[in-house]
Design a protein around this motif. Structure first.
Motif, PDB file in Angstrom:
ATOM      1  N   PHE A  76       7.975 -13.734  -1.519  1.00 17.58           N
ATOM      2  CA  PHE A  76       7.465 -13.051  -0.336  1.00 17.58           C
ATOM      3  C   PHE A  76       7.391 -11.553  -0.556  1.00 17.58           C
ATOM      4  O   PHE A  76       6.366 -10.916  -0.296  1.00 17.58           O
ATOM      5  CB  PHE A  76       8.342 -13.383   0.868  1.00 17.58           C
ATOM      6  N   TRP A  77       8.483 -10.964  -1.056  1.00 18.86           N
ATOM      7  CA  TRP A  77       8.486  -9.522  -1.268  1.00 18.86           C
ATOM      8  C   TRP A  77       7.498  -9.119  -2.352  1.00 18.86           C
ATOM      9  O   TRP A  77       6.842  -8.072  -2.262  1.00 18.86           O
ATOM     10  CB  TRP A  77       9.892  -9.043  -1.614  1.00 18.86           C
ATOM     11  N   THR A  78       7.384  -9.930  -3.391  1.00 15.25           N
ATOM     12  CA  THR A  78       6.455  -9.614  -4.475  1.00 15.25           C
ATOM     13  C   THR A  78       5.007  -9.695  -3.994  1.00 15.25           C
ATOM     14  O   THR A  78       4.213  -8.766  -4.206  1.00 15.25           O
ATOM     15  CB  THR A  78       6.664 -10.586  -5.648  1.00 15.25           C
ATOM     16  N   VAL A  79       4.657 -10.801  -3.342  1.00 15.36           N
ATOM     17  CA  VAL A  79       3.287 -10.981  -2.861  1.00 15.36           C
ATOM     18  C   VAL A  79       2.970  -9.987  -1.756  1.00 15.36           C
ATOM     19  O   VAL A  79       1.880  -9.405  -1.705  1.00 15.36           O
ATOM     20  CB  VAL A  79       3.080 -12.431  -2.372  1.00 15.36           C
ATOM     21  N   LEU A  80       3.946  -9.753  -0.875  1.00 12.24           N
ATOM     22  CA  LEU A  80       3.725  -8.829   0.228  1.00 12.24           C
ATOM     23  C   LEU A  80       3.488  -7.411  -0.270  1.00 12.24           C
ATOM     24  O   LEU A  80       2.639  -6.683   0.250  1.00 12.24           O
ATOM     25  CB  LEU A  80       4.923  -8.853   1.172  1.00 12.24           C
ATOM     26  N   GLY A  81       4.249  -7.006  -1.293  1.00  7.18           N
ATOM     27  CA  GLY A  81       4.033  -5.687  -1.875  1.00  7.18           C
ATOM     28  C   GLY A  81       2.645  -5.549  -2.459  1.00  7.18           C
ATOM     29  O   GLY A  81       1.996  -4.506  -2.327  1.00  7.18           O
ATOM     30  N   ALA A  99      -1.823   0.803 -10.388  1.00  4.55           N
ATOM     31  CA  ALA A  99      -0.391   1.058 -10.593  1.00  4.55           C
ATOM     32  C   ALA A  99       0.167   1.964  -9.499  1.00  4.55           C
ATOM     33  O   ALA A  99       1.247   1.709  -8.943  1.00  4.55           O
ATOM     34  CB  ALA A  99      -0.158   1.681 -11.966  1.00  4.55           C
ATOM     35  N   ALA A 100      -0.571   3.031  -9.170  1.00  2.00           N
ATOM     36  CA  ALA A 100      -0.119   3.960  -8.131  1.00  2.00           C
ATOM     37  C   ALA A 100      -0.105   3.283  -6.762  1.00  2.00           C
ATOM     38  O   ALA A 100       0.817   3.498  -5.960  1.00  2.00           O
ATOM     39  CB  ALA A 100      -1.019   5.191  -8.097  1.00  2.00           C
ATOM     40  N   SER A 101      -1.118   2.454  -6.483  1.00  2.00           N
ATOM     41  CA  SER A 101      -1.182   1.746  -5.197  1.00  2.00           C
ATOM     42  C   SER A 101      -0.008   0.788  -5.046  1.00  2.00           C
ATOM     43  O   SER A 101       0.618   0.717  -3.981  1.00  2.00           O
ATOM     44  CB  SER A 101      -2.504   0.977  -5.084  1.00  2.00           C
ATOM     45  N   MET A 102       0.286   0.054  -6.102  1.00  2.00           N
ATOM     46  CA  MET A 102       1.423  -0.882  -6.059  1.00  2.00           C
ATOM     47  C   MET A 102       2.738  -0.131  -5.906  1.00  2.00           C
ATOM     48  O   MET A 102       3.618  -0.539  -5.143  1.00  2.00           O
ATOM     49  CB  MET A 102       1.429  -1.729  -7.331  1.00  2.00           C
ATOM     50  N   PHE A 103       2.866   0.990  -6.614  1.00  2.00           N
ATOM     51  CA  PHE A 103       4.085   1.786  -6.528  1.00  2.00           C
ATOM     52  C   PHE A 103       4.310   2.266  -5.101  1.00  2.00           C
ATOM     53  O   PHE A 103       5.416   2.137  -4.554  1.00  2.00           O
ATOM     54  CB  PHE A 103       3.997   2.985  -7.475  1.00  2.00           C
ATOM     55  N   GLU A 104       3.268   2.818  -4.479  1.00  2.00           N
ATOM     56  CA  GLU A 104       3.400   3.349  -3.118  1.00  2.00           C
ATOM     57  C   GLU A 104       3.709   2.228  -2.126  1.00  2.00           C
ATOM     58  O   GLU A 104       4.512   2.402  -1.203  1.00  2.00           O
ATOM     59  CB  GLU A 104       2.115   4.067  -2.721  1.00  2.00           C
ATOM     60  N   SER A 105       3.078   1.072  -2.301  1.00  2.00           N
ATOM     61  CA  SER A 105       3.300  -0.054  -1.396  1.00  2.00           C
ATOM     62  C   SER A 105       4.726  -0.574  -1.487  1.00  2.00           C
ATOM     63  O   SER A 105       5.404  -0.754  -0.472  1.00  2.00           O
ATOM     64  CB  SER A 105       2.314  -1.175  -1.721  1.00  2.00           C
ATOM     65  N   PHE A 106       5.194  -0.815  -2.716  1.00  2.00           N
ATOM     66  CA  PHE A 106       6.550  -1.332  -2.881  1.00  2.00           C
ATOM     67  C   PHE A 106       7.589  -0.296  -2.464  1.00  2.00           C
ATOM     68  O   PHE A 106       8.640  -0.650  -1.918  1.00  2.00           O
ATOM     69  CB  PHE A 106       6.785  -1.762  -4.333  1.00  2.00           C
ATOM     70  N   SER A 107       7.289   0.983  -2.691  1.00  2.00           N
ATOM     71  CA  SER A 107       8.209   2.035  -2.266  1.00  2.00           C
ATOM     72  C   SER A 107       8.349   2.051  -0.754  1.00  2.00           C
ATOM     73  O   SER A 107       9.439   2.279  -0.222  1.00  2.00           O
ATOM     74  CB  SER A 107       7.716   3.396  -2.762  1.00  2.00           C
ATOM     75  N   ILE A 143      11.482 -10.381   6.396  1.00  2.00           N
ATOM     76  CA  ILE A 143      11.936 -11.774   6.362  1.00  2.00           C
ATOM     77  C   ILE A 143      12.721 -12.103   7.626  1.00  2.00           C
ATOM     78  O   ILE A 143      12.544 -13.162   8.228  1.00  2.00           O
ATOM     79  CB  ILE A 143      12.814 -12.032   5.127  1.00  2.00           C
ATOM     80  N   VAL A 144      13.602 -11.184   8.046  1.00  2.00           N
ATOM     81  CA  VAL A 144      14.408 -11.452   9.236  1.00  2.00           C
ATOM     82  C   VAL A 144      13.512 -11.571  10.461  1.00  2.00           C
ATOM     83  O   VAL A 144      13.734 -12.411  11.337  1.00  2.00           O
ATOM     84  CB  VAL A 144      15.476 -10.349   9.443  1.00  2.00           C
TER      85      VAL A 144
END
Length: 483
Positions: A76-81, A99-107, A143-144
């Motif tokens: 969930f966290w991986t796909v959601l990011g 790479a920058a888009s994924m970094f900002e999203s996961f951050s 998730i909660v």
């Protein structure tokens, strides 16, 4: 392993998450900043992905076991990011690669607060709002929130809750039903957010900034709508409001619930973890103030107190807000505060780090071993307050610490391998694994200079930090995949 049930749930959660793309689209329309199209496209793409994943498996309904709970949380966290990165990738401003888009999203989702963006004031309001909103949802854990909804969709949530909730003791529930637990957590979280936004607004922020900074403050995320962060406002009252709500959000949320339900503020002072947390915070505030005063970094004692207190709270609770470039302070203080972020806040809070209760248990275990050296035949028990702690929990804490140290070393060595210097690699690892945000060296202001390979490594570090090591690490064991 109920793979089709897991895929079905994942599809539902992605579809639910797609709704979060609509508020930024409305913000774009309201401010006429031309950034609405990426969010509308992202909404339909997310909804389509969720539907395509869910529809073929819509009839697969079975009770989740512990293993399935761990797997779906990580997925969930991986796909959601990845889905959350769509608006950044599709937007014309800012112009970001994958790479920058994924970094900002996961951050954002992991409430790390590290950013690759500069010139925030010139960005569309929709993008700025979206970053803050991501942190708010990530703070308590999407998730909660989903656990409160999933029972209505025919999916039990206790396994998800146990896998995602931070802290060494995960079997305690505030209410008998997990959905009720999640709802109570979110009502408290929402209430604190509203109070924080109102306080910021009264202190001088405009409505947009007050809401955005309340999101990232209560989530202990650290994103801001300005490059200068909280320092942009140059306001002592705003600094102190931010510090106060960071401290409140660093407290165990079930403890908030217990105090509210019992209508007794003394509930807080009975908690040994909170006592240790307050002691650590006061010591850091005092030390920062005294060093800044002694080194005459600021023209008067009040300015030293203002900046020292704020920065001590912001860094040690893993928020990462700043009122000044703390990297320019005497080197002792930045290093001290980065190490303080390893402790973080209380278990069950939105803070990152190891958590105070784990550090407290490690200290008490070390003290017990010293006593055993003096009195080998004596029997010593570890107690939190008046309650003895089972040895199984103490063993789990030591295991967590060992796993944390192992992951830290691997990530830091990986960053050195892709070309980062020593201090930048060390502090970038600490900043992302502790969900802190700023570091020193190349990453003192932002992470734009980190090579793309380094950004991907740091994304993994953020996930490890958000899921508290074990939830992700257990997937790499052979025993997990055996039926």
């Amino acid at each position: 392993m109920q793979y089709r049930s897991i895929i079905r749930i994942l599809g539902l959660l992605i579809a639910i998450f797609s709704i979060t793309m609509l508020p930024p689209a409305f913000i774009a329309y309201w401010y006429q900043d031309g950034a609405g199209v990426p969010f509308i496209l992202s909404f339909f793409l997310s909804l389509l992905i969720g539907f395509v994943v869910w529809y073929p498996n819509r009839h697969e309904k079975s009770e989740l076991k512990v293993r399935e709970g761990f797997l779906i949380v990580v997925l969930f966290w991986t796909v959601l990011g990845a889905v959350g990165a769509l608006p950044f990738w599709l937007a014309e401003q800012p112009d970001m690669n994958l790479a920058a888009s994924m970094f900002e999203s996961f951050s954002g989702l992991t409430t790390t607060g590290a950013t690759v963006l500069t010139g925030l004031e010139s960005l569309p309001k929709a993008i700025l709002y979206y970053r803050q909103q991501m942190q708010w949802f990530g703070g308590m854990g999407i998730i909660v929130l989903a656990v409160a909804i999933l029972p209505m969709l025919g999916v039990g949530g206790m396994q998800l809750y146990r896998a995602e909730t931070p802290g060494p003791v995960k079997d305690n529930k505030m209410t008998p039903r997990i959905a009720d637990t999640a709802k109570h957590l979110w009502f408290i979280y929402l209430g604190i957010t509203i109070a924080c936004a109102l306080a910021f607004y009264v202190a001088g922020m405009n409505a947009f900034d007050a809401i955005c900074h309340a999101f990232s403050t209560v989530a202990i995320g650290g994103f801001s709508t300005y490059d200068a962060s909280i320092g942009y406002f140059n306001s002592v009252s705003i600094n102190m409001i931010c510090a106060l709500f960071l401290l409140i959000s660093s407290i165990n949320f079930p403890l908030h619930f217990a105090a509210i339900r019992g209508k007794n503020i003394k509930t807080y002072w009975r908690d040994p973890e909170l006592k240790a947390f307050i002691t650590i915070q006061l010591a850091l505030m005092l030390l920062c103030f005294l060093v800044l005063l002694e080194e005459q970094i600021y023209p008067d004692w009040f300015s030293a107190l203002n900046h020292g207190v704020f920065q001590a709270v912001s860094m040690s609770t893993t928020a990462g807000f700043s009122t000044a470039s703390f990297s320019s302070w005497p080197l002792f203080l930045p290093i001290l505060l980065i190490f303080a972020s390893f402790i973080g806040g209380c278990a069950g809070s939105t803070a990152g780090g190891l958590k105070v209760v784990r550090v407290l248990l490690l200290f008490l275990q070390g003290k017990r071993e010293l006593n055993r050296l003096v009195h080998p035949r004596a029997v010593y028990s570890i107690k939190l307050g008046r309650r003895p702690v089972p040895d199984r929990i103490v063993e789990a804490v030591w295991g967590f610490f060992a796993a944390y140290a192992f992951v830290f070393v691997v990530i830091m060595l990986s960053l050195l391998l892709v070309g980062m210097d020593n201090i930048s690699a060390f502090t970038a690892t600490a900043a992302t694994l502790n969900n802190l945000g700023p570091g020193l060296g190349e990453v003192a202001a932002n992470f734009a200079s980190v090579p793309d390979a380094g950004k991907w490594i740091l994304v993994v570090a953020m996930i490890f930090g958000r899921l508290e090591i074990f939830t992700l690490l257990v997937l790499f064991t052979a025993a997990f995949w055996k039926d």
